[in-house]
Write an enzyme that holds these catalytic residues in place. Sequence first.
Site, PDB file in Angstrom:
ATOM      1  N   GLU A  68       0.807  -1.215   0.000  1.00  0.00           N
ATOM      2  CA  GLU A  68       0.000   0.000   0.000  1.00  0.00           C
ATOM      3  C   GLU A  68       0.844   1.271   0.000  1.00  0.00           C
ATOM      4  O   GLU A  68       0.508   2.249  -0.687  1.00  0.00           O
ATOM      5  CB  GLU A  68      -0.951   0.001   1.205  1.00  0.00           C
ATOM      6  CG  GLU A  68      -2.108  -0.966   1.095  1.00  0.00           C
ATOM      7  CD  GLU A  68      -1.755  -2.392   1.512  1.00  0.00           C
ATOM      8  OE1 GLU A  68      -2.650  -3.247   1.500  1.00  0.00           O
ATOM      9  OE2 GLU A  68      -0.571  -2.620   1.862  1.00  0.00           O
ATOM     10  N   HIS A 137     -10.867  -5.527   9.527  1.00  0.00           N
ATOM     11  CA  HIS A 137     -11.516  -5.352   8.224  1.00  0.00           C
ATOM     12  C   HIS A 137     -12.934  -4.800   8.345  1.00  0.00           C
ATOM     13  O   HIS A 137     -13.725  -4.943   7.414  1.00  0.00           O
ATOM     14  CB  HIS A 137     -11.593  -6.697   7.480  1.00  0.00           C
ATOM     15  CG  HIS A 137     -10.286  -7.306   7.143  1.00  0.00           C
ATOM     16  ND1 HIS A 137      -9.503  -7.958   8.067  1.00  0.00           N
ATOM     17  CD2 HIS A 137      -9.604  -7.383   5.959  1.00  0.00           C
ATOM     18  CE1 HIS A 137      -8.402  -8.412   7.482  1.00  0.00           C
ATOM     19  NE2 HIS A 137      -8.436  -8.065   6.212  1.00  0.00           N
TER      20      HIS A 137
END
Length: 340
Positions: A68, A137
Amino acid sequence: MAQKTQSAERELTMSRAMVEAIATEMRESEEVFVMGEDIADYGGIFDSTQGLLDEFGHERIMDVPIAETGFIGAGVGAAQSGMRPIVELMFADFFGVCMDQIYNNMAKNTYMSGGAFSVPMVLMTAVGGTYNDAAQHSQTLYGTFAHLPGMKVVVPSTAYDAKGLMHNAIRDDDPVVFMFHKRLMGIGWMPAPDGPKTGVPEDPYTIPFGEASVQREGSDVTVVTLGLHVHRALDAAETLADDGIDAEVIDLRTLKPLDTDTVLESVRKTGRLVVVDEDYRSYGVTGEIVATVAEDALADLEAVERLALPDVPIPYSRPLEDEVIPGVEDIADAVRMVQG
């Protein structure tokens, strides 16, 4: 006035509306491209880019490694060089891996350069729980991004809004964080509530940032919320109507900029305020809205309640997750409390 816009021609899921806006902008300008994990061949794990690869190919719909920091940094560099990248951070929870690129570069580089260049970049990311994917998540983190200056923060709750806000985000010369709730996307393995699938015009249109939507007009209490909880608040309002309580439901739609005028106008009318958020309670959106009303409309405010997640990691267990995320009945109970 309520701002429910419908098209008689067709209805789209939120994911299809987002893809339609992205595709239109890509056809209009070769500067627009998309990059992220599993966004090309897979089409995005929440269908956020489904079908784009077939039209635009791998040169403009780019899968990236699980890195990322690297690919968000590449997006920042591309934006500063004149491109208009849409970069997907698969889950907002992953911000911890790459916050330096997001906040110290994407959000600040226009300022740090003295305005020598802009960063016209969309950081698109999935938020929210209700599907039992545990603590890493399932967060929304609206308040985390809205707290940090330099970025605009967008949170659609319907297909109509998602398309208009996405067009506006891609065209904006500032960095925009586009936060879509997984439960609203309309994907087969995660059924959405009825509300997010709406009429969507085929032609492009924009929805200005900083304009909230009054989703239901009412006279007794103001319910301010965003994302998934717009639909839960509307369901609660229908239940409350059976008890003779007329709730007004406001969808913020964007957090930066924030439409405080619509909220204040409603509170001055109803005198009662309930703020609902799927983010954490401490230092979050609910506190910001309540503080704003207290500063500017305290004399009109008779009662206030706020609903948000307690300060705990979101549980994997379905019963425990349901316990911490506000539900329809929780919202209805909060409204009854301010009614006295």
